[in-house]
Design a protein around this motif. Structure first.
Motif, PDB file in Angstrom:
ATOM      1  N   MET A 283       1.138  -1.135   0.240  1.00 59.47           N
ATOM      2  CA  MET A 283      -0.161   0.213   0.196  1.00 59.47           C
ATOM      3  C   MET A 283       0.869   1.204  -0.031  1.00 59.47           C
ATOM      4  SD  MET A 283      -2.799  -0.639   2.981  1.00 59.47           S
ATOM      5  CE  MET A 283      -2.506  -1.762   4.153  1.00 59.47           C
ATOM      6  N   ASP A 284       0.336   2.102  -0.993  1.00 58.19           N
ATOM      7  CA  ASP A 284       0.999   3.583  -0.707  1.00 58.19           C
ATOM      8  C   ASP A 284      -0.336   4.815   0.266  1.00 58.19           C
ATOM      9  OD1 ASP A 284       2.717   6.018  -1.053  1.00 58.19           O
ATOM     10  OD2 ASP A 284       1.947   5.769  -3.501  1.00 58.19           O
ATOM     11  N   PHE A 285      -0.265   5.088   0.727  1.00 57.89           N
ATOM     12  CA  PHE A 285      -0.456   5.942   1.978  1.00 57.89           C
ATOM     13  C   PHE A 285      -0.354   7.087   1.258  1.00 57.89           C
ATOM     14  CE2 PHE A 285      -1.888   2.260   4.391  1.00 57.89           C
ATOM     15  CZ  PHE A 285      -2.696   1.917   4.274  1.00 57.89           C
ATOM     16  N   LYS A 286       1.575   7.533   1.388  1.00 61.58           N
ATOM     17  CA  LYS A 286       1.020   9.441   1.332  1.00 61.58           C
ATOM     18  C   LYS A 286       0.483   9.811  -0.097  1.00 61.58           C
ATOM     19  CE  LYS A 286       4.959  11.566  -0.576  1.00 61.58           C
ATOM     20  NZ  LYS A 286       6.436  11.238  -0.722  1.00 61.58           N
ATOM     21  N   ASP A 287       0.105   8.832  -1.092  1.00 60.87           N
ATOM     22  CA  ASP A 287      -1.054   9.080  -2.082  1.00 60.87           C
ATOM     23  C   ASP A 287      -2.158   9.117  -1.989  1.00 60.87           C
ATOM     24  OD1 ASP A 287       1.599  10.702  -4.024  1.00 60.87           O
ATOM     25  OD2 ASP A 287       1.962   8.951  -4.586  1.00 60.87           O
ATOM     26  N   ALA A 288      -2.362   7.816  -1.089  1.00 56.36           N
ATOM     27  CA  ALA A 288      -3.869   7.627  -1.167  1.00 56.36           C
ATOM     28  C   ALA A 288      -4.868   8.955  -0.374  1.00 56.36           C
ATOM     29  CB  ALA A 288      -4.260   6.603  -0.695  1.00 56.36           C
TER      30      ALA A 288
ATOM     31  N   SER B 107      -1.926  11.160  -8.694  1.00 56.91           N
ATOM     32  CA  SER B 107      -1.097  11.483  -7.415  1.00 56.91           C
ATOM     33  C   SER B 107      -0.121  12.431  -7.199  1.00 56.91           C
ATOM     34  CB  SER B 107       0.292  10.574  -7.620  1.00 56.91           C
ATOM     35  OG  SER B 107       0.772  10.639  -8.263  1.00 56.91           O
ATOM     36  N   ALA B 108       0.504  13.109  -5.484  1.00 57.97           N
ATOM     37  CA  ALA B 108       0.269  14.434  -5.235  1.00 57.97           C
ATOM     38  C   ALA B 108       1.824  15.095  -6.910  1.00 57.97           C
ATOM     39  CB  ALA B 108       1.066  14.206  -4.220  1.00 57.97           C
ATOM     40  N   ASN B 109       2.429  14.004  -7.425  1.00 58.15           N
ATOM     41  CA  ASN B 109       3.059  14.543  -8.542  1.00 58.15           C
ATOM     42  C   ASN B 109       2.628  15.146  -9.331  1.00 58.15           C
ATOM     43  OD1 ASN B 109       3.116  12.208  -9.448  1.00 58.15           O
ATOM     44  ND2 ASN B 109       5.669  11.515  -8.529  1.00 58.15           N
ATOM     45  N   GLY B 110       1.458  14.787  -9.811  1.00 55.64           N
ATOM     46  CA  GLY B 110       0.256  14.594 -11.070  1.00 55.64           C
ATOM     47  C   GLY B 110       0.739  13.823 -11.863  1.00 55.64           C
ATOM     48  N   GLY B 111       1.190  12.755 -11.554  1.00 61.14           N
ATOM     49  CA  GLY B 111       0.734  11.099 -11.799  1.00 61.14           C
ATOM     50  C   GLY B 111      -0.240  10.688 -11.873  1.00 61.14           C
ATOM     51  N   GLY B 112      -0.215   9.461 -12.784  1.00 61.77           N
ATOM     52  CA  GLY B 112      -1.586   8.519 -12.395  1.00 61.77           C
ATOM     53  C   GLY B 112      -1.399   7.435 -10.694  1.00 61.77           C
ATOM     54  N   LEU B 113      -2.437   7.733 -10.456  1.00 58.02           N
ATOM     55  CA  LEU B 113      -2.938   6.530  -9.302  1.00 58.02           C
ATOM     56  C   LEU B 113      -2.045   5.031  -9.182  1.00 58.02           C
ATOM     57  CD1 LEU B 113      -5.360   7.904  -6.523  1.00 58.02           C
ATOM     58  CD2 LEU B 113      -3.124   8.302  -6.718  1.00 58.02           C
ATOM     59  N   THR B 114      -1.506   4.763  -7.844  1.00 55.92           N
ATOM     60  CA  THR B 114      -0.832   3.649  -8.428  1.00 55.92           C
ATOM     61  C   THR B 114      -1.641   2.472  -7.860  1.00 55.92           C
ATOM     62  OG1 THR B 114       0.203   3.418  -6.016  1.00 55.92           O
ATOM     63  CG2 THR B 114       1.436   3.755  -8.668  1.00 55.92           C
ATOM     64  N   LEU B 115      -1.943   1.231  -8.246  1.00 53.49           N
ATOM     65  CA  LEU B 115      -3.021   0.259  -7.225  1.00 53.49           C
ATOM     66  C   LEU B 115      -2.414   0.148  -6.012  1.00 53.49           C
ATOM     67  CD1 LEU B 115      -4.443  -2.445  -7.026  1.00 53.49           C
ATOM     68  CD2 LEU B 115      -3.195  -3.416  -8.116  1.00 53.49           C
ATOM     69  N   ALA B 116      -1.300   0.730  -5.537  1.00 55.00           N
ATOM     70  CA  ALA B 116      -1.142   0.297  -3.961  1.00 55.00           C
ATOM     71  C   ALA B 116      -1.829   1.420  -3.353  1.00 55.00           C
ATOM     72  CB  ALA B 116       0.583   0.500  -4.137  1.00 55.00           C
ATOM     73  N   SER B 117      -1.342   2.929  -4.080  1.00 55.99           N
ATOM     74  CA  SER B 117      -3.032   3.959  -3.654  1.00 55.99           C
ATOM     75  C   SER B 117      -3.978   3.622  -3.281  1.00 55.99           C
ATOM     76  CB  SER B 117      -2.493   5.071  -4.159  1.00 55.99           C
ATOM     77  OG  SER B 117      -0.920   5.687  -4.734  1.00 55.99           O
ATOM     78  N   ILE B 118      -4.766   3.057  -4.046  1.00 57.23           N
ATOM     79  CA  ILE B 118      -6.196   2.773  -4.336  1.00 57.23           C
ATOM     80  C   ILE B 118      -6.078   1.659  -3.660  1.00 57.23           C
ATOM     81  CG2 ILE B 118      -6.965   4.351  -7.190  1.00 57.23           C
ATOM     82  CD1 ILE B 118      -7.086   1.245  -8.021  1.00 57.23           C
ATOM     83  N   THR B 119      -5.175   1.139  -3.254  1.00 54.02           N
ATOM     84  CA  THR B 119      -5.411  -0.616  -2.729  1.00 54.02           C
ATOM     85  C   THR B 119      -5.426   0.017  -0.377  1.00 54.02           C
ATOM     86  OG1 THR B 119      -4.437  -1.602  -3.616  1.00 54.02           O
ATOM     87  CG2 THR B 119      -4.519  -2.460  -1.277  1.00 54.02           C
ATOM     88  N   ALA B 120      -4.665   0.898  -0.749  1.00 52.31           N
ATOM     89  CA  ALA B 120      -4.253   2.098   0.691  1.00 52.31           C
ATOM     90  C   ALA B 120      -5.740   2.313   1.502  1.00 52.31           C
ATOM     91  CB  ALA B 120      -3.601   2.475   0.710  1.00 52.31           C
ATOM     92  N   ILE B 121      -6.706   3.044   0.045  1.00 52.83           N
ATOM     93  CA  ILE B 121      -7.629   3.521   0.252  1.00 52.83           C
ATOM     94  C   ILE B 121      -9.228   2.608   0.313  1.00 52.83           C
ATOM     95  CG2 ILE B 121     -10.025   4.638  -0.594  1.00 52.83           C
ATOM     96  CD1 ILE B 121      -7.705   6.527  -2.221  1.00 52.83           C
ATOM     97  N   GLN B 122      -8.838   1.350  -0.042  1.00 53.90           N
ATOM     98  CA  GLN B 122      -9.816   0.542   0.243  1.00 53.90           C
ATOM     99  C   GLN B 122      -9.706  -0.033   1.553  1.00 53.90           C
ATOM    100  OE1 GLN B 122     -10.670  -3.747  -0.327  1.00 53.90           O
ATOM    101  NE2 GLN B 122     -11.480  -2.354  -2.929  1.00 53.90           N
ATOM    102  N   TRP B 123      -8.518  -0.745   1.981  1.00 54.26           N
ATOM    103  CA  TRP B 123      -7.636  -1.215   3.293  1.00 54.26           C
ATOM    104  C   TRP B 123      -8.022  -0.186   4.129  1.00 54.26           C
ATOM    105  CZ3 TRP B 123      -4.011  -0.856   7.516  1.00 54.26           C
ATOM    106  CH2 TRP B 123      -4.121  -2.039   7.084  1.00 54.26           C
ATOM    107  N   ALA B 124      -8.095   0.717   4.400  1.00 53.55           N
ATOM    108  CA  ALA B 124      -8.228   2.318   4.899  1.00 53.55           C
ATOM    109  C   ALA B 124      -9.683   1.826   5.574  1.00 53.55           C
ATOM    110  CB  ALA B 124      -8.164   3.262   4.808  1.00 53.55           C
ATOM    111  N   HIS B 125     -10.339   1.981   4.709  1.00 53.35           N
ATOM    112  CA  HIS B 125     -12.045   1.561   4.830  1.00 53.35           C
ATOM    113  C   HIS B 125     -12.699   0.399   5.419  1.00 53.35           C
ATOM    114  CE1 HIS B 125     -16.391   2.682   4.321  1.00 53.35           C
ATOM    115  NE2 HIS B 125     -16.151   1.325   3.269  1.00 53.35           N
ATOM    116  N   ARG B 126     -12.175  -0.119   4.784  1.00 51.41           N
ATOM    117  CA  ARG B 126     -12.017  -2.127   5.575  1.00 51.41           C
ATOM    118  C   ARG B 126     -11.843  -1.867   7.154  1.00 51.41           C
ATOM    119  NH1 ARG B 126     -10.468  -7.219   2.042  1.00 51.41           N
ATOM    120  NH2 ARG B 126     -11.406  -6.504   0.132  1.00 51.41           N
ATOM    121  N   VAL B 127     -11.320  -1.615   7.513  1.00 50.28           N
ATOM    122  CA  VAL B 127      -9.947  -1.251   8.756  1.00 50.28           C
ATOM    123  C   VAL B 127     -11.526  -0.552   9.669  1.00 50.28           C
ATOM    124  CG1 VAL B 127      -8.236  -0.542  10.448  1.00 50.28           C
ATOM    125  CG2 VAL B 127      -8.272  -1.530   8.316  1.00 50.28           C
ATOM    126  N   GLY B 128     -11.487   0.771   9.178  1.00 52.57           N
ATOM    127  CA  GLY B 128     -12.628   1.673   9.534  1.00 52.57           C
ATOM    128  C   GLY B 128     -13.947   0.884   9.767  1.00 52.57           C
TER     129      GLY B 128
END
Length: 335
Positions: A221-226, A236-257
């Protein structure tokens, strides 16, 4: 005196009507978002320069010429405009609540500053709706719009319960339990934000297995960009596309929440069930909470069917209503 009493009755009726309408607006907003109709109209508050949706061939051609960077899709435009019409009606009712609240301030069972704050909130909510379109669904704006809608629902529910329900500060005397009931609202709104952030970043299907994610309990997971708040949709923060690790971090955080919310509210239910005045509310809370968890899991396994995704937002609104009602029920009648 008759005039003031009549105004009070109007106020009392309107807060109840507005509460139901606020839930409808929130659910319709979710439906618009989930069907990718948030940009069905590229301008605001109208649609392609008019207050309705262009439908004739001439009107569509004119709209397309005026907004060459948007493709006219009548179905999506109507969904977006239906949401705006309903939200506009709610705004007018809130304005009436504000006026009647001050005119009947000696009779209403709350401070007149509460409907004043509500009017300010819904005005800001309208601005967020505009920015959602003009800023092309920027995640921070869309998520704030969701939280604003749920906050509007919460305040209207509070006002409705103060004027239609029964409440007493003596029901719960334990200061610790009262704090736990208050804190439950914060837990719920944090989870609603995580759910909104997941939806607005199109991360709902970042991993489709359950209870693991990509076959692991803790995937890459990549929480920095997520959770970088100030960025464009899909970037992402630098203007590139969100990676799978970033969107995985978002969903995983929602699951834990979701897990934390379920445990916290479940324990809260066990505690409030000891009070006969709160027993029915506690059962309702537990049933809706279980339904919400099951809907979340079903959305994941069945790849986000529209009816279940909309129902997931509906039950989130119901949880807001139940927890606000619970908080009002154990509060004093002081203004």
């Amino acid at each position: 005196m008759y005039l003031t009493t009549k105004i009070y009755r109007y106020f009392k009726a309107l807060v109840l009507i507005a509460s139901v309408l606020a839930l409808c607006v929130a659910v319709l907003g979710a439906y618009v978002r989930l069907t990718d109709a948030g940009l069905g109209c590229p301008d605001w508050p109208g649609c392609y320069g008019t207050l309705t949706v262009p439908q004739s061939e001439a009107a569509i051609a004119s709209a397309q010429a005026g907004y060459p960077h948007s493709t006219v899709e009548v179905g999506k435009a109507w969904r977006e405009m239906a949401h705006r019409y309903l939200a506009g009606i709610l705004g007018l009712i809130v304005l009436a609540i504000f006026i009647f609240g001050w005119r009947a301030k000696a009779e209403i069972k709350c401070s007149p500053w509460t409907p004043t704050f509500l009017l300010v909130l819904i005005t800001f909510q309208a601005m967020l709706g505009m920015w959602t379109v003009t800023m092309l669904l920027k995640p921070a704006i869309v998520s704030a719009h969701l939280l604003g809608g749920m906050s509007t629902l919460a305040i209207l529910t509070w006002l409705a319960h103060r004027h239609w329900g029964h409440y007493s500060a003596s029901i719960v005397k334990s200061g610790r339990l009262k704090f736990a009931i208050r804190f439950a609202l914060l837990i719920l709104f944090m989870q609603i934000f995580l759910g909104g952030w997941t939806s607005t970043n199109y991360a709902a299907l970042a991993c489709t297995d359950f209870p693991t994610c990509h076959g692991m309990w803790v995937p890459e997971m990549d929480f920095k960009d997520a959770f970088h708040m100030v960025r464009e949709l899909g970037q992402s923060a630098n203007g590139g596309g969100l990676t799978l690790a970033s969107i995985t971090a978002i969903q995983w955080a929602h699951r834990v929440g979701a897990l934390i919310t379920f445990i916290y509210l479940g324990l809260l239910v066990l505690n409030i069930m000891k009070y006969w005045q709160l027993k029915r509310l506690g059962i309702t809370l537990f049933v809706v909470l279980c339904a919400q968890i099951l809907l979340g899991i079903s959305n994941l396994i069945l790849h986000l069917p529209l009816v279940l995704a909309v129902a997931h937002n509906f039950t989130a609104g119901l949880l807001v209503i139940i927890l606000v009602t619970l908080n009002s029920k154990i509060s004093s009648s002081s203004r």
